[in-house]
Design a protein around this motif. Structure first.
Motif, PDB file in Angstrom:
ATOM      1  N   GLN A  45       0.818  -1.236   0.017  1.00 47.80           N
ATOM      2  CA  GLN A  45      -0.021   0.095   0.010  1.00 47.80           C
ATOM      3  C   GLN A  45       0.812   1.345  -0.095  1.00 47.80           C
TER       4      GLN A  45
ATOM      5  N   MET B 183      -3.832   6.611   5.102  1.00 46.88           N
ATOM      6  CA  MET B 183      -4.095   5.442   4.233  1.00 46.88           C
ATOM      7  C   MET B 183      -5.050   4.821   5.016  1.00 46.88           C
ATOM      8  N   GLY B 184      -6.181   4.314   4.361  1.00 48.41           N
ATOM      9  CA  GLY B 184      -7.363   3.496   4.401  1.00 48.41           C
ATOM     10  C   GLY B 184      -6.923   2.211   5.095  1.00 48.41           C
ATOM     11  N   PRO B 185      -7.673   1.449   5.536  1.00 52.53           N
ATOM     12  CA  PRO B 185      -7.155  -0.070   6.191  1.00 52.53           C
ATOM     13  C   PRO B 185      -7.443  -0.940   4.978  1.00 52.53           C
ATOM     14  N   GLU B 186      -8.360  -0.584   3.953  1.00 50.96           N
ATOM     15  CA  GLU B 186      -8.239  -1.460   2.974  1.00 50.96           C
ATOM     16  C   GLU B 186      -7.915  -0.788   1.643  1.00 50.96           C
ATOM     17  N   GLY B 187      -6.759  -0.031   1.764  1.00 50.34           N
ATOM     18  CA  GLY B 187      -6.525   0.739   0.520  1.00 50.34           C
ATOM     19  C   GLY B 187      -7.039   1.928   0.574  1.00 50.34           C
TER      20      GLY B 187
END
Lengths: 456, 191
Positions: A45, B183-187
């Motif tokens: 990510q 950043m988000g937890p799932e992208g």
């Protein structure tokens, strides 16, 4: 398979930079470890997030700019080559020049060490000699003479003060010119141009050479008294005014001259005025045959300001007195004879006696006059007036000498300073270089410290 | 034709080879310089200077290693020289310089206000990367954006591969910590 978490390996695993064996192990661990899988996902990510960094586009003139810079660099290259060539000439030339300078300095140092002392001594002697020239003084018929050389023309200051003669020293004999008292000759002194008609013809005088300390040789020429003729009776008087350096010394010397020439002091006085100048008057009686010698020696005591000589011919008076004395003596003798031979009465004897008394008195008077004239003729009278000048030449001379000595010392000091500077030049250059090196090291040290500080 | 062959041609006097090299490397070099420097102009200067150095030292090039490594090592050296010069100038500020030009040492971490106002992940990433130590930043840029392997990066930075590995790991950990809140937890991103 790794039993522990492989978080540290994940970065390289993601980049596919692990060895095959290690990558397999990590993969096996990831199959069973959720934590490491999550970490790997985050790294992926993160990698995706990093890709979002957008950049501004490159300028369209970039290629042209590069090509222009290349062309410019090529053009500058020629200049650089030129500079390199110049440096290639300059550096060896400078090194050669430096070597020559150092060699010159070294040779100068040796030269200075070996020859400086002797050369300075000779230079100092030359300078000293230039300040002390020999003085030849001629006394006698001519006065003080300053000669430039032992053989050559010289000027003579006569007692009248204005006599100039050219003469040559030949075998120790001073050949003087013609001296006449007729007023148109070289001799211009007042003492010689008065009543006397005597003439001194030029002749060779034997010279005596004496030496005074610090004044060079002195030649004394014995003068000849002008002839007065048989039976001539001349009374000579002279008056001399002198400017002397030291009044007391002049007084002593004048007295000594009088004593040495067989004369005596008739009168003298010595004084000191308000300005502190010493002066005096001496009246001396000098035997007539040494009159000129005495004048010469007195004139040599100082600077002659005025000189006056007088000759009075008393021959006629002397002859008259002698005749009168002879007549008186005849009368007196005859009367005395008559008085002794004849038998005279008392009154007559008294009369004769009374007549003899004035005759005797007259005889005594005549004798006294003759004696006076004899004395006046045989002993000339010289009156000397002397005084110190307003500004003493002695002081001036001392000052001048002092200035000359100071100048000489300054010159010698300058030469020594210059020599020391030359002698110490290599040391000075070495010191400067050393100082420059120390400064460079200090600068480097400071620079490094600042750099370390900046790096934290 | 490979980069090495092009460079050899340029060594032999083929001017056209430089054009090809320019096409291939102008953007990578510019990007690399831009990410290491402060602005586009400086980056362009550095990139231009790299090509100039290539021209100047073309006769010194020996095709024993990769051309890409050689050209990036030139860029690396130029960047370091530039930064050193800038540091020196900063340390000795000129009398008439505006103070804000030289004293502009902002925190590398983005403040909440800036993030809220900028609202762009690109700016955040930029600031976060610029906050890294120089070698970490350089290694990360060469890896993430130029896709060089560890061996090449080591040759450019004159470091062993192990060091490069450590540098990249540390850089990523720091970036992860700073970028994680965005950043988000799932992208996706929370900006």
């Amino acid at each position: 398979m790794f039993k522990r978490h492989v978080v540290k390996e994940l970065s390289a695993y993601l980049d596919n930079q692990l060895s095959e064996r290690r990558a397999k192990k990590v993969k096996a661990h990831l199959d069973s470890c959720a934590v490491c899988v999550q970490e790997l996902c985050r790294l992926k990510q993160l990698s995706e997030a990093l890709k979002t960094w957008s950049l501004p586009g490159l300028s369209p003139d970039f290629d042209n700019g590069v090509k222009n810079e290349i062309v410019r660099a090529e053009l500058q290259k020629g200049e650089v080559t030129m500079k390199k060539r110049t440096l290639a000439i300059l550096i060896p030339s400078s090194a050669l020049a430096m070597i020559l300078v150092i060699a010159f300095l070294g040779s100068m140092q040796l030269y200075v060490k070996r020859g400086m002392q002797g050369r300075f001594k000779s230079a100092a002697d030359e300078i000293r000699e230039s300040y002390s020239q020999p003085v030849i003084r001629l006394s006698g018929g001519s006065k003080q003479q300053h000669a430039d050389a032992a053989y050559g023309p010289y000027d003579v200051n006569g007692i009248g003060g204005d006599i100039k003669r050219n003469a040559k020293m030949v075998s120790g004999v001073v050949r003087t010119g013609m001296i006449s008292n007729e007023g148109n000759a070289e001799y211009d002194g007042g003492w010689s141009g008065a009543d006397s008609m005597s003439v001194v013809s030029g002749k060779d005088y034997p010279a005596q050479t004496t030496t005074e300390p610090g004044q060079g040789p002195v030649i004394i020429v014995a003068p000849v008294l002008p002839a007065t003729g048989e039976g001539e009776k001349i009374i000579r008087t002279a008056n001399v005014s002198l400017e002397v350096e030291d009044g007391r010394e002049a007084f002593k010397k004048a007295s000594l001259v009088c004593q040495e020439l067989g004369g005596y002091l008739a009168s003298s006085n010595f004084y000191k005025d308000k300005e502190g100048r010493q002066g005096g008057t001496i009246t001396m009686r000098i035997p007539q045959d040494r009159f000129l010698i005495a004048l010469d020696r007195i004139n040599s005591l100082g600077k002659v300001e005025s000189s006056y000589a007088n000759s009075q011919d008393v021959s006629q008076e002397y002859a008259n007195l002698n005749t009168q004395l002879g007549t008186a003596m005849i009368v007196y003798n005859k009367m005395l004879e008559a008085l002794q031979k004849r038998q005279v009465t008392i009154p007559e004897a008294t009369r004769l006696e009374s007549e003899l008394t004035p005759i005797r008195k007259r005889i005594e008077d005549l004798k006294n006059k003759i004696e006076y004239l004899n004395n006046a003729v045989s002993f000339t009278t010289i009156t000397v007036n002397f005084r110190e000048p307003l500004v003493s030449e002695k002081v001036l001379k001392e000052n001048k000498r002092s200035i000359q000595e100071n100048m000489l010392t300054a010159k010698i000091n300058c030469l020594k300073l210059f020599a020391n500077a030359i002698k110490n030049m290599p040391a000075i250059i070495a010191t400067v270089l050393l100082l420059a090196a120390v400064l460079a090291i200090a600068y480097l040290f400071v620079y490094l410290v600042i750099r370390l500080i900046k790096r934290g | 034709m490979s980069d090495e062959e092009l460079m050899c041609k340029y060594q032999e006097g083929d001017v056209g080879a430089m054009d090809e090299l320019l096409i291939r490397y102008r953007n990578p070099l510019y990007r690399f310089a831009f990410r290491l420097s402060r602005n586009a102009a400086e980056a362009e200067d550095i990139a231009q200077e790299v090509f100039l150095k290539i021209h100047q030292f073309r006769n010194d090039y020996r095709p024993v290693g990769k051309f890409r490594t050689w050209i990036f090592s030139i860029a690396h050296n130029l960047c370091i020289s530039k930064i050193r010069r800038t540091k020196w100038l900063v340390f000795w500020p000129r009398k008439h310089d505006a103070p804000d030009e030289l004293m502009d040492f902002e925190s590398p971490d983005p403040s909440p206000q800036q993030v809220a106002s900028g609202n762009e992940m690109s700016e955040i990433v930029k600031r976060c990367i610029q906050g890294l130590p120089f070698l970490q930043k350089e290694a990360l840029i060469l890896r993430e954006y130029e896709n060089l392997d560890y061996h090449e990066i080591g040759q450019i930075l004159h470091k062993p591969v192990g060091t490069i590995k450590t540098l990249l790991y540390r850089a990523r950990v720091q970036l992860k910590n700073t970028l994680l809140p965005y950043m988000g937890p799932e992208g996706g991103y929370n900006v």
